[in-house]
Structure formats: C-alpha cells, structure tokens
Design an enzyme around this catalytic site. Structure first.
Site, PDB file in Angstrom:
ATOM      1  N   SER A  98     -20.795  57.319  47.285  1.00 52.09           N
ATOM      2  CA  SER A  98     -19.243  57.921  47.491  1.00 52.09           C
ATOM      3  C   SER A  98     -18.686  57.916  46.203  1.00 52.09           C
ATOM      4  O   SER A  98     -18.010  57.103  45.720  1.00 52.09           O
ATOM      5  CB  SER A  98     -18.599  57.086  48.366  1.00 52.09           C
ATOM      6  OG  SER A  98     -19.172  56.658  49.713  1.00 52.09           O
ATOM      7  N   LYS A 173     -14.754  62.012  51.740  1.00 50.30           N
ATOM      8  CA  LYS A 173     -15.099  60.591  52.144  1.00 50.30           C
ATOM      9  C   LYS A 173     -14.201  59.650  51.597  1.00 50.30           C
ATOM     10  O   LYS A 173     -13.837  58.551  52.215  1.00 50.30           O
ATOM     11  CB  LYS A 173     -16.347  60.453  51.317  1.00 50.30           C
ATOM     12  CG  LYS A 173     -16.855  58.864  51.380  1.00 50.30           C
ATOM     13  CD  LYS A 173     -17.315  58.462  52.625  1.00 50.30           C
ATOM     14  CE  LYS A 173     -17.415  57.043  52.506  1.00 50.30           C
ATOM     15  NZ  LYS A 173     -17.642  56.310  53.815  1.00 50.30           N
ATOM     16  N   LYS A 242     -12.836  51.188  45.144  1.00 52.48           N
ATOM     17  CA  LYS A 242     -12.976  51.983  44.401  1.00 52.48           C
ATOM     18  C   LYS A 242     -12.768  53.496  45.347  1.00 52.48           C
ATOM     19  O   LYS A 242     -12.306  54.312  44.624  1.00 52.48           O
ATOM     20  CB  LYS A 242     -14.538  52.237  44.209  1.00 52.48           C
ATOM     21  CG  LYS A 242     -15.235  53.325  43.578  1.00 52.48           C
ATOM     22  CD  LYS A 242     -16.012  54.117  44.608  1.00 52.48           C
ATOM     23  CE  LYS A 242     -17.167  53.540  45.234  1.00 52.48           C
ATOM     24  NZ  LYS A 242     -17.949  54.183  46.304  1.00 52.48           N
TER      25      LYS A 242
END
Ligand code: NDP
Length: 298
Positions: A98, A173, A242
């Site tokens: 990702s 995503k 993140k």
C-alpha cells in the site's frame, strides 16, 4: 509456465505467496529480508528460496513486492543484489505494497528506462481474504500490462480493478483505508458515549447494524475483535497510520480541503505513538476508551 518471484512474506504477503505457490502453472521464487521466514515458506510450499532480490528476479516474468512502504521497494532496487540487477528487459514489477503515488511514479520511471514494466497493485480484504484468494486488487499503470499480470493476480485476487495511471491504485487504497480508520474511531467514540449513557455495546451494534450508521467496523471488527477483547494482530496500526497520511497527502496535492482526513491522520499518528509498532489497527479503540474512561463491551 509463468515464472514469478514474490518478495516480502509478511502478514499479508505470506498468504498471497502461498496462493501463488499452489498454482499449477506458476513456478515461484521467494525472498524475505529475514531469511528464516523464506526458508520455512520454501520448505512448506516447494517454492525456491532466493538468496537476494536479484536472485529472485532473475528469469522471472513477473516480480511481486509487498513491503510496508514504497521507500522499502525503492531501496531493494539498487546494488549488486538489488532487483534491477536481476530484472530482465520485458519483465514486470507488480508492487502490492500500500504505497504512495509519488514514489510509485518514480520507481515506474526508473524501470521504464530499462524496459521493465511497473504496476502499483495494493490489495484489500485482509489476511483471511489473502488465504481464501478473495482480495480486491487496485491497479495503477498501463492497462495492457495489467492484462499480462491478471492471471498471476487472480491467484489471490477476486476483484481486480484498473484504477488509472501509475499511483492511482495507491491513492485509492489510501482513501479506502482512511475511511476504515474514520469508521473505527467514530464507532468507538459513539459506543463509548452510549456505554456511559447506559446503552450496552451489544444493543447499540444490534441496532446500528440494522440501520444506516453501519460499516465494516460496526458489522465485523467491533463484534469480532472489540466486544470479545480478542484484538488479533492482522494489520498493524503503524501501517494504517501510514495509509491515512498518504490519503491526506493526496487531498493536499489535489488542493481538496480535507479536515476530516487530516484530523484522522493526526489521531492515528497519536494512537500509533501510544500503542507502538506491533499493535493492531483496531487497538486504536483503546485510546478512545482511555480518554472516555469507559470500556466498550465486556
Ligand atoms: P508486515 O509488517 O507484516 O510485513 C512486512 C514485510 O516486509 C515482511 O516480510 C518484512 O520482512 C518486509 N520488510 C519490512 N521492511 C523491509 C525492508 N526495508 N526491506 C525489505 N523487506 C522489508 O506487513 P503486512 O504484510 O501486514 O503489510 C505489507 C503491505 O501490505 C503494507 O503496505 C500494508 O499496508 C499492506 N496491507 C496489509 C494488510 C494486512 O491485513 N496485513 C491488508 C492490506 C494491505 P521481515 O520478515 O524481515 O520483517
């Protein structure tokens, strides 16, 4: 027979690689930073254990990477042992990290100079989805390259979607995971308030899950992980932190005012700092509980 390499046998990478190892028409090599994990995987599945990223990539038609962040992918490209030393002209690197769109675009440009294709292809569906081969794969890059990669992606993916140019999969995503984070945090706040108002979490979720406020968090994560206090470690809070940072960055880059994304990024950064590197993402609920002075569920 397609020759495939998989690098990064972590929580999600390992079950994805296991699906590839079980495919009859794929010959698989694996590499992992901690070699012991790759050794165990190879002995369990019959895959070849590569000694370096270059060794994994040598002879591979398709190389898949699944690391925490895009910078980790960038870092394995270089050096005598790096991926670039092994990738042949005409090969394809599919990054299932990702990642962040800007780094993916830089990597794609470096590979293009050597005649190697690149797709960003992050996944959703969790470790169970990986085991069952039902992941959603969000792909950025050239549509013709995706068609080449599709049979490989189909070993672990059920819904494989071309999202746009390189970086589009990463961006989508990140936004998906920011929504997950918003749902986890806001559901925790709501249930904490209701608990203090005398409404049990069981009753609250029963009603919410039959009403318009429901989400994957309320329908699955809270019943299975919070009410039971099981908090299994399947997806690290550090990684969700993140992802929300990437989503907030995409909004900033596009000059879209996004105060909710930014606030959620700040909250999850704080939760990550408080709970550490190994905590699961759903454990962020514990921060809300601590602030509220109440426990949700039993
Ligand atoms: P983990 O932390 O469980 O595993 C990370 C993997 O990357 C390990 O194999 C680790 O090797 C390797 N690694 C870490 N740093 C480096 C580095 N600098 N160089 C080379 N290898 C490195 O992460 P996950 O498997 O959970 O996640 C991987 C990616 O997939 C992330 O981007 C995450 O956001 C995403 N993702 C995860 C999901 C999940 O449910 N877990 C769901 C969907 C997406 P080592 O064994 O040596 O530590």
């Amino acid at each position: 027979m397609t020759t495939v390499a998989f690098l990064g046998l972590g929580a999600i990478g390992r079950p994805m690689a296991a699906r590839l190892a079980a495919a009859p028409d794929i010959s698989l090599a694996v590499w992992n930073r901690t070699a012991e994990r790759a050794r165990t995987f190879a002995s369990e599945t019959g895959a070849r254990q590569a000694v370096t990223p270059a060794d994994a990539a040598r002879g591979a038609d398709v190389v898949l990477t699944c690391f925490p962040v895009s910078a980790d992918v960038d870092a394995v490209l270089d050096g005598d042992d790096g991926l670039l030393a092994g990738l042949a002209r005409g090969a394809l690197l599919v990054d299932c990290t990702s990642g962040d769109p800007a780094t993916s675009r830089r990597i794609a440009a470096r590979l293009a100079e050597r005649g190697v294709g690149f797709l960003d292809a992050p996944v959703s569906g969790g470790t169970i989805g990986a085991e069952q081969g039902t992941l959603t794969v969000m792909v950025g890059g050239d549509a013709a390259l995706l068609e080449r990669a599709r049979p490989v992606l189909e070993t672990f993916g059920k819904k494989i979607v071309h999202c746009g140019a390189v970086g589009a999969g990463d961006a989508l995503k990140a936004v998906n995971n920011a929504l997950l984070a918003i749902h986890v945090w806001s559901t925790a706040e709501g249930l904490a308030a209701l608990a203090k108002a005398g409404v049990s979490a069981d009753v609250a979720l029963d009603v919410i899950n039959a009403s318009s406020g429901r989400s994957n968090a309320s329908m699955n994560l809270f019943p299975e992980r919070v009410l039971t206090r099981a908090f299994p470690r399947t997806f690290r809070l550090a990684l969700l932190d993140k992802d929300i940072g990437i989503a907030a960055g995409v909004a900033r880059e596009q000059k879209v005012p996004a105060p909710v994304l930014q606030l959620t990024a700040d909250l999850f950064r704080m939760a990550h700092n408080a709970l550490g590197e190994e905590a699961d993402h759903v454990e962020a609920v514990k921060v809300v509980e601590e602030w509220a002075g109440v426990r949700i569920g039993q």
